[in-house]
Write a protein that holds these residues in place. Structure first.
Motif, PDB file in Angstrom:
ATOM      1  N   ALA A  36       0.825  -1.410  -0.054  1.00 36.89           N
ATOM      2  CA  ALA A  36      -0.025   0.093  -0.024  1.00 36.89           C
ATOM      3  C   ALA A  36       0.880   1.338  -0.105  1.00 36.89           C
ATOM      4  O   ALA A  36       0.424   2.200  -0.474  1.00 36.89           O
ATOM      5  CB  ALA A  36      -0.903   0.165   1.082  1.00 36.89           C
ATOM      6  N   ASP A  37       1.842   1.241   0.621  1.00 39.38           N
ATOM      7  CA  ASP A  37       2.848   2.544   0.829  1.00 39.38           C
ATOM      8  C   ASP A  37       2.145   3.693   1.107  1.00 39.38           C
ATOM      9  O   ASP A  37       2.286   4.928   0.377  1.00 39.38           O
ATOM     10  CB  ASP A  37       3.550   2.734  -0.479  1.00 39.38           C
ATOM     11  CG  ASP A  37       4.749   1.484  -0.806  1.00 39.38           C
ATOM     12  OD1 ASP A  37       5.177   0.855   0.232  1.00 39.38           O
ATOM     13  OD2 ASP A  37       4.855   1.171  -2.187  1.00 39.38           O
ATOM     14  N   GLY A  38       1.350   3.518   2.091  1.00 44.55           N
ATOM     15  CA  GLY A  38       0.455   4.855   2.553  1.00 44.55           C
ATOM     16  C   GLY A  38      -0.811   5.042   1.514  1.00 44.55           C
ATOM     17  O   GLY A  38      -1.476   6.067   1.635  1.00 44.55           O
ATOM     18  N   ASP A  39      -0.894   4.415   0.504  1.00 43.41           N
ATOM     19  CA  ASP A  39      -2.008   4.514  -0.490  1.00 43.41           C
ATOM     20  C   ASP A  39      -3.378   3.875   0.015  1.00 43.41           C
ATOM     21  O   ASP A  39      -3.459   2.650   0.169  1.00 43.41           O
ATOM     22  CB  ASP A  39      -1.635   3.986  -1.748  1.00 43.41           C
ATOM     23  CG  ASP A  39      -2.787   4.605  -2.716  1.00 43.41           C
ATOM     24  OD1 ASP A  39      -3.653   5.215  -2.424  1.00 43.41           O
ATOM     25  OD2 ASP A  39      -2.731   4.150  -3.879  1.00 43.41           O
ATOM     26  N   ALA A  40      -4.209   4.744   0.596  1.00 45.86           N
ATOM     27  CA  ALA A  40      -5.434   4.090   1.260  1.00 45.86           C
ATOM     28  C   ALA A  40      -6.471   3.471  -0.020  1.00 45.86           C
ATOM     29  O   ALA A  40      -6.967   2.284   0.535  1.00 45.86           O
ATOM     30  CB  ALA A  40      -6.286   5.273   1.744  1.00 45.86           C
ATOM     31  N   LEU A  48     -11.426  -5.032   0.336  1.00 45.28           N
ATOM     32  CA  LEU A  48     -12.527  -5.264  -0.327  1.00 45.28           C
ATOM     33  C   LEU A  48     -12.571  -6.993  -0.985  1.00 45.28           C
ATOM     34  O   LEU A  48     -13.477  -7.547  -0.839  1.00 45.28           O
ATOM     35  CB  LEU A  48     -12.917  -4.282  -1.359  1.00 45.28           C
ATOM     36  CG  LEU A  48     -14.240  -4.469  -2.417  1.00 45.28           C
ATOM     37  CD1 LEU A  48     -15.491  -4.659  -1.313  1.00 45.28           C
ATOM     38  CD2 LEU A  48     -14.400  -3.290  -3.246  1.00 45.28           C
ATOM     39  N   ALA A  49     -11.264  -7.027  -1.696  1.00 45.76           N
ATOM     40  CA  ALA A  49     -11.276  -8.473  -2.386  1.00 45.76           C
ATOM     41  C   ALA A  49     -11.149  -9.405  -1.354  1.00 45.76           C
ATOM     42  O   ALA A  49     -11.740 -10.556  -1.711  1.00 45.76           O
ATOM     43  CB  ALA A  49     -10.054  -8.282  -3.088  1.00 45.76           C
TER      44      ALA A  49
END
Length: 143
Positions: A36-40, A48-49
């Motif tokens: 994710a590297d901080g990416d929400a 979700l998956a």
């Protein structure tokens, strides 16, 4: 196939399948956290998956029996985890559809009632759909 009595059989999802789905859900969350590297958005998509895969596994745990046969007819899974009785008089055809794709052949058991079509793959039945079709045809002749 699980034999219940000489005139009743049932086919169910193999026990290892829901476990594999739940393990896949955990793996998706772990990969989402790792990449994710901080990416929400990435994390939310992974969660979700994973939730969808976990819901699919829960269905397998709540209603493992996908198909059952007895003298009254066939009982098939209906909706998320319900079951529906199909009397022998409503069943028009029991066939196995074979489709080659990418060097593999997939087989699907088809139960046609005219108003509805019920499809079952190898992983839903826990065995070869052709064997199930032969058992269903034999049971239909001798209810």
């Amino acid at each position: 196939m699980d034999e219940i009595s000489p005139t009743r059989w049932q086919w169910r999802v193999p026990a290892s399948l829901p476990a594999a789905k739940l393990a896949g859900a955990v793996l998706l969350i772990a990969l989402g956290l790792l990449f994710a590297d901080g990416d929400a958005v990435r994390l939310a998509l992974a969660v979700l998956a994973a939730a969808i895969l976990a819901g699919w596994a829960v269905r397998d745990l709540i209603a493992p029996v996908r198909l059952a046969v007895d003298p009254a007819g066939l009982t098939v899974i209906h909706g998320f985890a319900g079951h529906r009785l199909l009397p022998w008089t409503t069943i028009e055809a029991i066939t196995v559809d074979r489709r080659p794709r990418l060097g593999l052949t997939s087989e699907v058991l088809e139960i046609d009632t005219g108003e509805s079509l019920h499809l079952f793959g190898r992983f839903e039945l826990g065995t070869n759909p052709e064997e199930v079709a032969a058992t269903l045809r034999a049971a239909r002749r001798y209810p």
